[in-house]
Scaffold this motif. Structure first.
Motif, PDB file in Angstrom:
ATOM      1  N   MET A 161     -51.259  53.065  72.467  1.00  0.00           N
ATOM      2  CA  MET A 161     -51.583  54.719  72.188  1.00  0.00           C
ATOM      3  C   MET A 161     -52.788  55.075  72.972  1.00  0.00           C
ATOM      4  O   MET A 161     -53.677  54.443  73.154  1.00  0.00           O
ATOM      5  CB  MET A 161     -51.600  54.708  70.554  1.00  0.00           C
ATOM      6  CG  MET A 161     -51.749  56.073  70.423  1.00  0.00           C
ATOM      7  SD  MET A 161     -51.924  56.417  68.651  1.00  0.00           S
ATOM      8  CE  MET A 161     -50.309  56.257  67.924  1.00  0.00           C
ATOM      9  N   ILE A 162     -52.508  56.270  73.431  1.00  0.00           N
ATOM     10  CA  ILE A 162     -53.686  56.858  74.471  1.00  0.00           C
ATOM     11  C   ILE A 162     -54.194  57.981  73.425  1.00  0.00           C
ATOM     12  O   ILE A 162     -53.478  59.029  72.827  1.00  0.00           O
ATOM     13  CB  ILE A 162     -53.233  57.279  75.529  1.00  0.00           C
ATOM     14  CG1 ILE A 162     -52.875  56.024  76.530  1.00  0.00           C
ATOM     15  CG2 ILE A 162     -54.275  58.207  76.369  1.00  0.00           C
ATOM     16  CD1 ILE A 162     -52.198  56.314  77.851  1.00  0.00           C
ATOM     17  N   TYR A 163     -55.239  58.208  73.048  1.00  0.00           N
ATOM     18  CA  TYR A 163     -56.010  59.185  72.497  1.00  0.00           C
ATOM     19  C   TYR A 163     -56.596  60.128  73.441  1.00  0.00           C
ATOM     20  O   TYR A 163     -57.303  59.718  74.141  1.00  0.00           O
ATOM     21  CB  TYR A 163     -57.089  58.700  71.420  1.00  0.00           C
ATOM     22  CG  TYR A 163     -56.522  57.711  70.501  1.00  0.00           C
ATOM     23  CD1 TYR A 163     -55.885  58.283  69.125  1.00  0.00           C
ATOM     24  CD2 TYR A 163     -56.183  56.341  70.745  1.00  0.00           C
ATOM     25  CE1 TYR A 163     -55.253  57.496  68.261  1.00  0.00           C
ATOM     26  CE2 TYR A 163     -55.975  55.459  69.643  1.00  0.00           C
ATOM     27  CZ  TYR A 163     -55.662  56.262  68.355  1.00  0.00           C
ATOM     28  OH  TYR A 163     -54.826  55.475  67.448  1.00  0.00           O
ATOM     29  N   GLU A 214     -60.173  63.747  69.008  1.00  0.00           N
ATOM     30  CA  GLU A 214     -61.476  64.517  69.123  1.00  0.00           C
ATOM     31  C   GLU A 214     -61.938  63.874  70.493  1.00  0.00           C
ATOM     32  O   GLU A 214     -62.666  64.749  71.018  1.00  0.00           O
ATOM     33  CB  GLU A 214     -62.716  64.438  68.200  1.00  0.00           C
ATOM     34  CG  GLU A 214     -62.015  65.029  66.629  1.00  0.00           C
ATOM     35  CD  GLU A 214     -61.555  66.356  66.638  1.00  0.00           C
ATOM     36  OE1 GLU A 214     -62.300  67.342  67.483  1.00  0.00           O
ATOM     37  OE2 GLU A 214     -60.557  66.555  66.196  1.00  0.00           O
ATOM     38  N   VAL A 215     -61.721  62.818  70.893  1.00  0.00           N
ATOM     39  CA  VAL A 215     -62.341  62.494  72.408  1.00  0.00           C
ATOM     40  C   VAL A 215     -61.177  61.425  72.892  1.00  0.00           C
ATOM     41  O   VAL A 215     -60.527  60.843  72.355  1.00  0.00           O
ATOM     42  CB  VAL A 215     -63.741  61.374  72.216  1.00  0.00           C
ATOM     43  CG1 VAL A 215     -64.779  62.332  71.251  1.00  0.00           C
ATOM     44  CG2 VAL A 215     -63.283  60.116  71.182  1.00  0.00           C
ATOM     45  N   ASN A 216     -61.330  61.256  73.986  1.00  0.00           N
ATOM     46  CA  ASN A 216     -60.369  60.514  74.922  1.00  0.00           C
ATOM     47  C   ASN A 216     -60.715  58.646  74.563  1.00  0.00           C
ATOM     48  O   ASN A 216     -61.773  58.473  74.526  1.00  0.00           O
ATOM     49  CB  ASN A 216     -60.641  60.581  76.524  1.00  0.00           C
ATOM     50  CG  ASN A 216     -60.049  61.927  76.675  1.00  0.00           C
ATOM     51  OD1 ASN A 216     -59.469  62.573  76.256  1.00  0.00           O
ATOM     52  ND2 ASN A 216     -60.601  62.372  77.961  1.00  0.00           N
ATOM     53  N   ASN A 217     -59.802  58.145  74.251  1.00  0.00           N
ATOM     54  CA  ASN A 217     -59.901  56.531  74.147  1.00  0.00           C
ATOM     55  C   ASN A 217     -58.674  56.052  74.749  1.00  0.00           C
ATOM     56  O   ASN A 217     -57.410  56.245  74.451  1.00  0.00           O
ATOM     57  CB  ASN A 217     -59.865  56.427  72.647  1.00  0.00           C
ATOM     58  CG  ASN A 217     -60.244  55.006  72.409  1.00  0.00           C
ATOM     59  OD1 ASN A 217     -60.087  54.166  73.089  1.00  0.00           O
ATOM     60  ND2 ASN A 217     -60.594  54.548  71.114  1.00  0.00           N
ATOM     61  N   PHE A 218     -58.876  55.085  75.679  1.00  0.00           N
ATOM     62  CA  PHE A 218     -58.043  54.394  76.449  1.00  0.00           C
ATOM     63  C   PHE A 218     -57.781  53.066  76.118  1.00  0.00           C
ATOM     64  O   PHE A 218     -57.085  52.287  76.610  1.00  0.00           O
ATOM     65  CB  PHE A 218     -58.094  54.588  77.866  1.00  0.00           C
ATOM     66  CG  PHE A 218     -57.861  56.101  78.143  1.00  0.00           C
ATOM     67  CD1 PHE A 218     -56.880  56.814  78.441  1.00  0.00           C
ATOM     68  CD2 PHE A 218     -59.083  56.627  78.571  1.00  0.00           C
ATOM     69  CE1 PHE A 218     -56.760  57.828  78.910  1.00  0.00           C
ATOM     70  CE2 PHE A 218     -59.192  58.199  78.921  1.00  0.00           C
ATOM     71  CZ  PHE A 218     -57.740  58.804  79.232  1.00  0.00           C
ATOM     72  N   ASP A 219     -58.490  52.462  75.095  1.00  0.00           N
ATOM     73  CA  ASP A 219     -58.644  51.215  74.688  1.00  0.00           C
ATOM     74  C   ASP A 219     -57.334  50.486  74.077  1.00  0.00           C
ATOM     75  O   ASP A 219     -56.867  49.348  74.188  1.00  0.00           O
ATOM     76  CB  ASP A 219     -59.592  51.098  73.637  1.00  0.00           C
ATOM     77  CG  ASP A 219     -60.968  51.143  74.549  1.00  0.00           C
ATOM     78  OD1 ASP A 219     -61.063  50.968  75.711  1.00  0.00           O
ATOM     79  OD2 ASP A 219     -62.108  51.701  73.787  1.00  0.00           O
TER      80      ASP A 219
END
Length: 175
Positions: free
Chosen positions: A103-105, A94-99
């Protein structure tokens, strides 16, 4: 960093389900966007495979070629071989997450992903921590003139005890 090229971008709408393959040439043109890079030049083929499923993409890249780096002992530029493989996952979310480092969301609204940073970091990770003239496939001696300069640097005379910090004498007196 400069403007990124579309040459290293995967466009999701052009991927078919299953295996997709890309080949990238990583050279001086690729490296120019990475300021202060320890890599002087490169001649690398990056074969990237993208395995696409409905909500996820598995990306693996095999890097093979040569990079020009400085020898850590004598600072001479040396052509260092590189043969490494790295990968990561992209999951649609649903959202970008690079933490997460593995795995990159990405938001379902994203239509592409630029692999430039991943490819550059993979090159760096594929190199050993210490690079030396002696570690080349055909080892050679380090630049003896430069090594001599390094060894002579800081020496002011025959006896370096004249330049010693007097605080060290306190510690020696108690030993």
């Amino acid at each position: 960093m400069g403007m990124r090229s579309k040459a290293y971008t995967i466009e999701f709408n052009k991927l078919r389900p299953g295996a997709n393959s890309y080949e990238f040439d990583l050279d001086a043109e690729f490296l120019k966007d990475f300021e202060l890079s320890p890599i002087k030049n490169a001649d690398i083929k990056a074969i990237t495979n993208v395995d696409k499923s409905e909500n996820m993409m598995e990306i693996t890249t095999h890097l093979k070629g040569t990079v020009v780096v400085n020898c850590d002992s004598c600072l001479a530029e040396i052509p260092f071989p590189l043969d490494a493989e790295f990968g990561f996952l992209i999951k649609m979310s649903e959202v970008n997450n690079f933490d997460d480092p593995e795995m990159i969301y990405l938001s379902r609204n994203e239509i592409s992903y630029d692999l430039s940073q991943f490819l550059y970091e993979s090159i760096l990770l594929g190199l050993p921590a210490r690079k030396s003239c002696e570690d080349l496939p055909e080892p050679r001696a380090c630049d003896t003139e430069m090594l001599k300069k390094f060894n002579d640097e800081g020496k002011t005379g025959d006896d370096d005890t004249d330049n010693e910090d007097p605080r060290w004498e306190i510690g020696r007196a108690h030993v």
